[in-house]
Write a protein that holds these residues in place. Structure first.
Motif, PDB file in Angstrom:
ATOM      1  N   LYS A  15      -3.962   7.671   6.681  1.00  0.00           N
ATOM      2  CA  LYS A  15      -3.664   6.493   5.849  1.00  0.00           C
ATOM      3  C   LYS A  15      -4.869   6.067   5.017  1.00  0.00           C
ATOM      4  CE  LYS A  15      -2.507   3.963   9.371  1.00  0.00           C
ATOM      5  NZ  LYS A  15      -2.547   4.821  10.555  1.00  0.00           N
ATOM      6  N   SER A  16      -6.023   5.977   5.628  1.00  0.00           N
ATOM      7  CA  SER A  16      -7.213   5.532   4.902  1.00  0.00           C
ATOM      8  C   SER A  16      -7.689   6.590   3.910  1.00  0.00           C
ATOM      9  CB  SER A  16      -8.347   5.187   5.872  1.00  0.00           C
ATOM     10  OG  SER A  16      -7.983   4.086   6.662  1.00  0.00           O
ATOM     11  N   ASP A  32      -7.699  -1.982   3.537  1.00  0.00           N
ATOM     12  CA  ASP A  32      -7.399  -1.480   4.878  1.00  0.00           C
ATOM     13  C   ASP A  32      -7.284  -2.688   5.807  1.00  0.00           C
ATOM     14  OD1 ASP A  32      -8.440  -0.720   7.687  1.00  0.00           O
ATOM     15  OD2 ASP A  32      -7.927   1.214   6.792  1.00  0.00           O
ATOM     16  N   SER A  78      -3.561   0.199   3.454  1.00  0.00           N
ATOM     17  CA  SER A  78      -3.493   1.065   4.631  1.00  0.00           C
ATOM     18  C   SER A  78      -3.433   0.152   5.854  1.00  0.00           C
ATOM     19  CB  SER A  78      -4.738   1.946   4.696  1.00  0.00           C
ATOM     20  OG  SER A  78      -4.813   2.616   5.933  1.00  0.00           O
TER      21      SER A  78
END
Length: 182
Positions: A15-16, A32, A78
């Motif tokens: 995701k990141s 994030d 994210s």
């Protein structure tokens, strides 16, 4: 729908990493949720878990997602792996952005997170079993909360970004067409 892309999925799914590259490709900013929480709490996720427990952390996630989705325009977000597990959080995300579930196999997670001590839910013995159990529980919840499901195991970051950007563009065009009809 706001012009926001939200990446959900299990820890270690990318995701990141993909989120940062997607933000560059779309010329969006990147947020994030775990980093946001750590910055505001002035402690790591692992420290929050250890000091206050998982429920406290999950409450912080809900507060965070409410705040971020109000201001998240032209943003790639994210999320932490557990954030979409609360139905309230999943609904907020889906209402305010294009939610993409980055689906990953347990073996990939185990390989990517080997030696990572910052993941409170994967500490101790039988990491493979923990990953398998968590994935089995979370997979249908992630699917429910997503507009798009993308299997990422055999894909490069570039391929993931390209797939998401293409689908996001189509979703935005469709949304614009619907708004023009109204």
């Amino acid at each position: 729908m706001k012009k926001t892309v939200v990446l959900i999925g299990f820890m270690g799914c990318g995701k990141s990493t993909a989120g940062k590259e997607l933000a560059k490709a779309l010329k969006y900013r990147f947020l994030d949720t775990d980093s946001y929480i750590e910055d505001h709490a002035k402690m790591s996720v692992a420290e929050i878990f250890a000091q206050y427990g998982e429920q406290y952390f999950r409450n912080l996630e809900t507060e965070t997602v409410k705040k971020l989705m109000e201001i998240a325009e032209e943003t790639v977000v994210s999320t932490g792996g557990g954030l979409p597990l609360r139905e309230e959080n999943a609904d907020i995300l889906k209402k305010n952005g294009f939610v993409v579930y980055l689906r990953v196999k347990g073996s990939t997670v185990e390989e990517r997170l080997k030696g990572d001590t910052a993941r409170p839910l994967l500490q101790g013995d039988n990491v493979s079993g923990k990953i398998a159990d968590l994935l089995e529980y979370r997979d249908p919840i992630y699917e429910y909360g997503a507009h798009m499901v993308l299997d990422v195991d055999e894909k490069t970051v570039e391929e993931i970004v390209e797939d998401i950007a293409r689908n996001f563009k189509m979703m935005c065009e469709k949304d614009q067409e619907n708004n023009n009809r109204d």
